[in-house]
Design a protein around this motif. Structure first.
Motif, PDB file in Angstrom:
ATOM      1  N   ASP A 169      13.512  13.911  -5.099  1.00 49.82           N
ATOM      2  CA  ASP A 169      12.353  13.034  -5.160  1.00 49.82           C
ATOM      3  C   ASP A 169      11.564  13.250  -6.439  1.00 49.82           C
ATOM      4  N   GLN A 199       2.112  -1.259   8.424  1.00 49.18           N
ATOM      5  CA  GLN A 199       3.344  -2.046   8.388  1.00 49.18           C
ATOM      6  C   GLN A 199       4.464  -1.263   7.722  1.00 49.18           C
ATOM      7  N   GLY A 200       5.628  -1.782   7.860  1.00 50.89           N
ATOM      8  CA  GLY A 200       6.797  -1.161   7.241  1.00 50.89           C
ATOM      9  C   GLY A 200       6.894  -1.480   5.774  1.00 50.89           C
ATOM     10  N   LEU A 201       8.032  -1.169   5.212  1.00 45.90           N
ATOM     11  CA  LEU A 201       8.284  -1.412   3.792  1.00 45.90           C
ATOM     12  C   LEU A 201       9.023  -2.735   3.634  1.00 45.90           C
ATOM     13  N   PHE A 218       0.145  -0.748  -1.193  1.00 44.64           N
ATOM     14  CA  PHE A 218       0.773   0.469  -1.715  1.00 44.64           C
ATOM     15  C   PHE A 218       2.175   0.078  -2.160  1.00 44.64           C
ATOM     16  N   LEU A 256       5.859   1.068  -3.654  1.00 44.08           N
ATOM     17  CA  LEU A 256       6.804   2.183  -3.728  1.00 44.08           C
ATOM     18  C   LEU A 256       8.061   1.757  -4.470  1.00 44.08           C
ATOM     19  N   PHE A 288      12.428   7.931  -2.903  1.00 41.63           N
ATOM     20  CA  PHE A 288      11.225   7.203  -3.264  1.00 41.63           C
ATOM     21  C   PHE A 288      10.367   7.945  -4.285  1.00 41.63           C
ATOM     22  N   GLY A 289       9.673   7.160  -5.098  1.00 33.26           N
ATOM     23  CA  GLY A 289       8.649   7.703  -5.961  1.00 33.26           C
ATOM     24  C   GLY A 289       7.359   7.904  -5.185  1.00 33.26           C
ATOM     25  N   PRO A 290       6.322   8.460  -5.826  1.00 38.22           N
ATOM     26  CA  PRO A 290       5.074   8.782  -5.128  1.00 38.22           C
ATOM     27  C   PRO A 290       4.183   7.581  -4.837  1.00 38.22           C
ATOM     28  N   ARG A 309      -1.094   2.768  -5.697  1.00 32.04           N
ATOM     29  CA  ARG A 309      -1.989   2.002  -4.812  1.00 32.04           C
ATOM     30  C   ARG A 309      -2.757   1.007  -5.668  1.00 32.04           C
ATOM     31  N   TYR A 365      13.141   7.947   7.903  1.00 32.16           N
ATOM     32  CA  TYR A 365      12.220   8.479   6.912  1.00 32.16           C
ATOM     33  C   TYR A 365      10.929   8.908   7.596  1.00 32.16           C
ATOM     34  N   GLN A 385       6.895   9.661   6.698  1.00 28.01           N
ATOM     35  CA  GLN A 385       5.885   9.428   5.683  1.00 28.01           C
ATOM     36  C   GLN A 385       4.554  10.001   6.128  1.00 28.01           C
ATOM     37  N   GLY A 403      -0.554   8.770   2.793  1.00 27.88           N
ATOM     38  CA  GLY A 403      -0.718   8.660   1.350  1.00 27.88           C
ATOM     39  C   GLY A 403       0.446   9.174   0.526  1.00 27.88           C
ATOM     40  N   LYS A 404       1.521   9.592   1.199  1.00 24.65           N
ATOM     41  CA  LYS A 404       2.653  10.168   0.477  1.00 24.65           C
ATOM     42  C   LYS A 404       3.849   9.209   0.494  1.00 24.65           C
ATOM     43  N   ARG A 405       4.894   9.634  -0.182  1.00 26.13           N
ATOM     44  CA  ARG A 405       6.106   8.818  -0.214  1.00 26.13           C
ATOM     45  C   ARG A 405       6.942   9.043   1.037  1.00 26.13           C
ATOM     46  N   PRO A 406       7.721   8.076   1.463  1.00 21.23           N
ATOM     47  CA  PRO A 406       8.674   8.307   2.565  1.00 21.23           C
ATOM     48  C   PRO A 406       9.735   9.306   2.122  1.00 21.23           C
ATOM     49  N   GLN A 407      10.102  10.200   3.040  1.00 19.07           N
ATOM     50  CA  GLN A 407      11.144  11.176   2.742  1.00 19.07           C
ATOM     51  C   GLN A 407      12.204  11.120   3.822  1.00 19.07           C
ATOM     52  N   LEU A 408      13.455  11.126   3.396  1.00 17.96           N
ATOM     53  CA  LEU A 408      14.578  11.093   4.332  1.00 17.96           C
ATOM     54  C   LEU A 408      14.608  12.374   5.154  1.00 17.96           C
ATOM     55  N   PHE A 424       9.899   5.920   9.995  1.00 20.53           N
ATOM     56  CA  PHE A 424      10.530   4.612   9.816  1.00 20.53           C
ATOM     57  C   PHE A 424      12.036   4.731  10.021  1.00 20.53           C
ATOM     58  N   PHE A 481      13.867  -2.051   6.865  1.00 21.01           N
ATOM     59  CA  PHE A 481      13.088  -1.045   7.572  1.00 21.01           C
ATOM     60  C   PHE A 481      12.474  -1.601   8.849  1.00 21.01           C
ATOM     61  N   THR A 516       9.124  -1.285  11.481  1.00 21.03           N
ATOM     62  CA  THR A 516       7.694  -1.351  11.168  1.00 21.03           C
ATOM     63  C   THR A 516       6.982  -0.015  11.301  1.00 21.03           C
TER      64      THR A 516
END
Lengths: 112, 113
Positions: free
Chosen positions: A1, A41-43, A88, A90, A103-105, A108, B36, B38, B41-46, B89, B103, B105
């Motif tokens: 990451d 919500q999701g991505l 946000f 990503l 994913f990147g950080p 926002r 994932y 999350q 405020g952070k990124r999703p991580q596997l 997720f 993904f 929700t």
């Protein structure tokens, strides 16, 4: 990451302005993606690129544009045509040899 | 295109209890299912993934099961801890050249003391 960076972390935009979000990766990944995430919500996929100089629209591409001139870079421009851009954002990347997206950080974006 | 539904949207469990999150997908061609985590405020991580050639995969306190016939897959977290609190997720895709992930929700998991 840690190999995927996004800048800036926070971005404020006035209505009617275009802004560009940066995404860089040093993982030598072939594919790169942009997602939008709204609270609760999701991505949702905006654009993706499987190879340099080529990209495809995702599910919510209207009001956004991208370029992929270099393998390591995939900038996203949020245009004034995007009516509700506060979210946000990503960026992700993936190697063709694996199925995992990293994913990147995130950035926002807030429209004032 | 693929559609992924995820339930529940929120889940509260006591520390030490188990948590189960369920997802369904629509495209029978999907064969890769990652999960994932999350944090705020952070990124999703596997955290774990499964491919359609297996029915279950475990990694310490986390397991994922897949029912291809029913097009269901689930995340199981045992002995939950406060640090498991996050949004989870599920996603689905067709493997091959860098494919699109669809993904769910998300499920907000709260582990209470």
């Amino acid at each position: 990451d840690g190999g995927i960076t996004q800048s800036p972390k926070y971005l404020f935009r006035k209505e009617g302005q275009n802004v560009t979000l940066s995404c860089e990766q040093n993982l030598n990944h072939d594919a790169m993606y942009w997602y939008r995430q709204d609270p609760g919500q999701g991505l949702r996929l905006i654009y993706y690129s499987q190879i340099v100089n080529d990209f495809q629209k995702g599910d919510i591409a209207e009001g956004y544009s991208v370029s992929r001139e270099k393998k390591e870079s995939f900038p996203l421009t949020v245009t004034s045509a995007q009516k509700n851009p506060t979210a946000f954002y990503l960026c992700a990347s993936q190697s063709w040899s694996t199925d995992t997206q990293y994913f990147g950080p995130g950035t926002r974006l807030t429209v004032l | 295109g693929e559609n992924v539904e995820q339930h529940p949207s929120t889940l509260s469990v006591q520390e030490g209890d188990s948590a189960v999150i369920k997802c369904t997908y629509s495209d029978s061609a999907s064969n890769y299912f990652p999960w994932y985590k999350q944090e705020l405020g952070k990124r999703p991580q596997l955290i774990i993934d499964i491919r359609s050639n297996v029915g279950e995969k475990k990694d310490q306190r986390i397991a994922v099961t897949l029912n291809k016939t029913a097009k269901h897959f689930s995340l199981h977290i045992t002995e939950t801890q406060p640090e498991d609190s996050a949004v989870y997720f599920c996603a689905a895709s067709i493997t091959g050249t860098a494919s699109k992930l669809t993904f769910g929700t998300g499920t907000r998991l709260q582990v209470t003391l």
